[in-house]
Enzyme design. Structure first.
Site, PDB file in Angstrom:
ATOM      1  N   ASP A   9       2.384   3.505   1.436  1.00 50.57           N
ATOM      2  CA  ASP A   9       2.315   4.719   0.620  1.00 50.57           C
ATOM      3  C   ASP A   9       3.426   5.671   1.063  1.00 50.57           C
ATOM      4  O   ASP A   9       3.442   6.130   2.211  1.00 50.57           O
ATOM      5  CB  ASP A   9       0.943   5.372   0.800  1.00 50.57           C
ATOM      6  CG  ASP A   9       0.715   6.541  -0.151  1.00 50.57           C
ATOM      7  OD1 ASP A   9       1.648   6.895  -0.900  1.00 50.57           O
ATOM      8  OD2 ASP A   9      -0.400   7.094  -0.136  1.00 50.57           O
ATOM      9  N   ASP A 105       4.915   5.241  -6.051  1.00 47.88           N
ATOM     10  CA  ASP A 105       5.084   5.492  -4.620  1.00 47.88           C
ATOM     11  C   ASP A 105       4.189   4.661  -3.719  1.00 47.88           C
ATOM     12  O   ASP A 105       4.137   4.894  -2.509  1.00 47.88           O
ATOM     13  CB  ASP A 105       4.877   6.978  -4.326  1.00 47.88           C
ATOM     14  CG  ASP A 105       3.494   7.471  -4.761  1.00 47.88           C
ATOM     15  OD1 ASP A 105       2.800   6.732  -5.485  1.00 47.88           O
ATOM     16  OD2 ASP A 105       3.123   8.597  -4.387  1.00 47.88           O
ATOM     17  N   GLU A 106       3.472   3.688  -4.267  1.00 49.78           N
ATOM     18  CA  GLU A 106       2.586   2.852  -3.458  1.00 49.78           C
ATOM     19  C   GLU A 106       2.778   1.376  -3.826  1.00 49.78           C
ATOM     20  O   GLU A 106       3.087   1.058  -4.970  1.00 49.78           O
ATOM     21  CB  GLU A 106       1.119   3.224  -3.689  1.00 49.78           C
ATOM     22  CG  GLU A 106       0.765   4.676  -3.402  1.00 49.78           C
ATOM     23  CD  GLU A 106      -0.686   4.978  -3.703  1.00 49.78           C
ATOM     24  OE1 GLU A 106      -1.549   4.111  -3.433  1.00 49.78           O
ATOM     25  OE2 GLU A 106      -0.973   6.073  -4.231  1.00 49.78           O
TER      26      GLU A 106
END
Length: 404
Positions: A9, A105-106
């Site tokens: 993350d 974003d992960e």
């Protein structure tokens, strides 16, 4: 042999990317936001100093500034974020071909089959990824290491920023069960409230429930959450370039002016239901559930959903369900700022969930006629444009543009 799953993350992603070119703001409360002069003026991301001031993602700019008067606001650069997201996933791809992005974003990484090439230790590999992302891109990540995707994500959330948490077979109950039930993936406000009413506030309390009781409370989601809480989740990590299975089809819009009358709201729902139905037909899909999200003038949002008697891709069925949900949740004359209609429980085969009813011949014929009508409308729109034809609910209404 247990799988080794990492969940990586990127910390404060939008803000961190912006601060790469503004290093003087690293220790200054800073947020990325929409246009402060428009109705879309909300916080999209914030850095750690802003987070310590209590600034939260999705709150309005004026709320954030009230908490943090010295907050520096920066405009977003979405193309730049996508470039960095691609670079990060390319680094992940050097360790395994099983890289499943989860938003911008992960990402989940299944390194079970390749771990022996990088030392054989999942925790050490997670630290190696942290160091590479920091050195090569100037960003930080938090990483969860576990034997399934759900616990790996709980691990990346457990310690932030720039940290590694291992949730293994020997310690998962000790770490996971005391956590609030809303820490679990897909436990939103409505689900949390339902569980809280029955005294279920932690993941451990959820795990102690009988599965059939959770199914009665939450339907299929209840059984899914039971598997999550008891460590039985075993879904595979999808390869990065494999097409993502469609789980929902939704459309939403923010109105130029708040809606306060039911006729206006129903017309807005009709526009959205029509758009969702058209997209389902375009992809050859059906839905067995509908959800409606309502946002009021104070930016408070709430979602309601229901299952349908049988799979459908008809505008009239989606609209009927959306209207019933909205009428049950909305109280006149509360201003409605935005609406979203989402088709849930997606399937490619309408008959796979349908039971034949010897008394439903008339309804079936009516649905077949409606299917032909809506399919013909879709063909006309594809050829002549979306505005060439519309349903009666939407004609003549001074509502926002037809949702895209």
């Amino acid at each position: 042999m247990d799988r080794v799953i990492l969940h990586c993350d990127l910390n404060c992603f939008y803000a961190s990317v912006e601060l790469l070119s503004r290093p003087e703001l690293q220790n200054v409360p800073t947020a990325v936001c929409g246009d402060p002069l428009s109705r879309h003026g909300i916080i999209l991301a914030k850095n750690e100093p802003a987070k310590r001031c209590g600034v939260q993602t999705a709150e309005t700019i004026w709320q954030a500034r009230k908490k943090c008067p010295g907050l520096v606001l920066l405009p977003p650069h979405h193309d730049l974020y996508h470039q960095y997201s691609k670079k990060v996933n390319e680094i992940y791809g050097q360790y395994t071909d099983l890289v499943e992005p989860f938003g911008i974003d992960e990402s989940w990484l299944d390194v079970t089959g390749s771990l022996h090439l990088f030392g054989g230790d999942g925790e050490q590999l997670a630290h190696q990824l942290r160091q590479r992302i920091r050195q090569e891109l100037g960003l930080t990540i938090s990483v969860g290491v576990s034997f399934n995707k759900i616990f790996a994500k709980l691990g990346s959330d457990y310690k932030k920023p720039d940290a590694v948490t291992v949730i293994g077979q020997n310690n998962w109950q000790e770490i996971v069960w005391p956590l609030p039930v809303e820490s679990l993936l897909f436990v939103g406000r409505s689900t949390r409230q339902t569980l809280t009413q029955f005294g279920i506030r932690t993941i451990g309390q959820l795990a102690a429930c009988q599965p059939n009781m959770l199914e009665e409370l939450l339907g299929k989601q209840g059984l899914q959450l039971y598997e999550y809480a008891t460590g039985q989740e075993h879904s595979p990590v999808r390869a990065q370039h494999d097409p993502e299975p469609v789980k929902s089809v939704g459309n939403g819009t923010t109105f130029r002016q708040d809606l306060t009358h039911w006729e206006e709201i129903r017309s807005g729902l009709a526009l959205l239901a029509d758009s969702v139905a058209m997209r389902l037909r375009h992809h050859g899909l059906y839905c067995s559930g509908v959800a409606v999200t309502i946002k009021d003038s104070q930016f408070h949002s709430f979602t309601r959903q229901k299952q349908l008697p049988s799979p459908t891709r008809l505008m009239k069925d989606i609209l009927q369900a959306a209207a019933e949900l909205t009428q049950g949740a909305w109280k006149a004359p509360t201003p409605v700022r935005a609406l979203t209609v989402t088709a849930l429980y997606i399937t490619q085969n309408a008959e796979s969930f349908q039971q034949l009813d010897l008394l439903s011949g008339g309804h079936q014929q009516a649905d077949e006629r409606q299917e032909k009508l809506e399919s013909t409308m879709s063909l006309l729109r594809d050829k002549y444009g979306k505005s060439v034809i519309s349903f009666g609910d939407t004609n003549g209404r001074k509502l926002p543009h037809d949702p895209q």
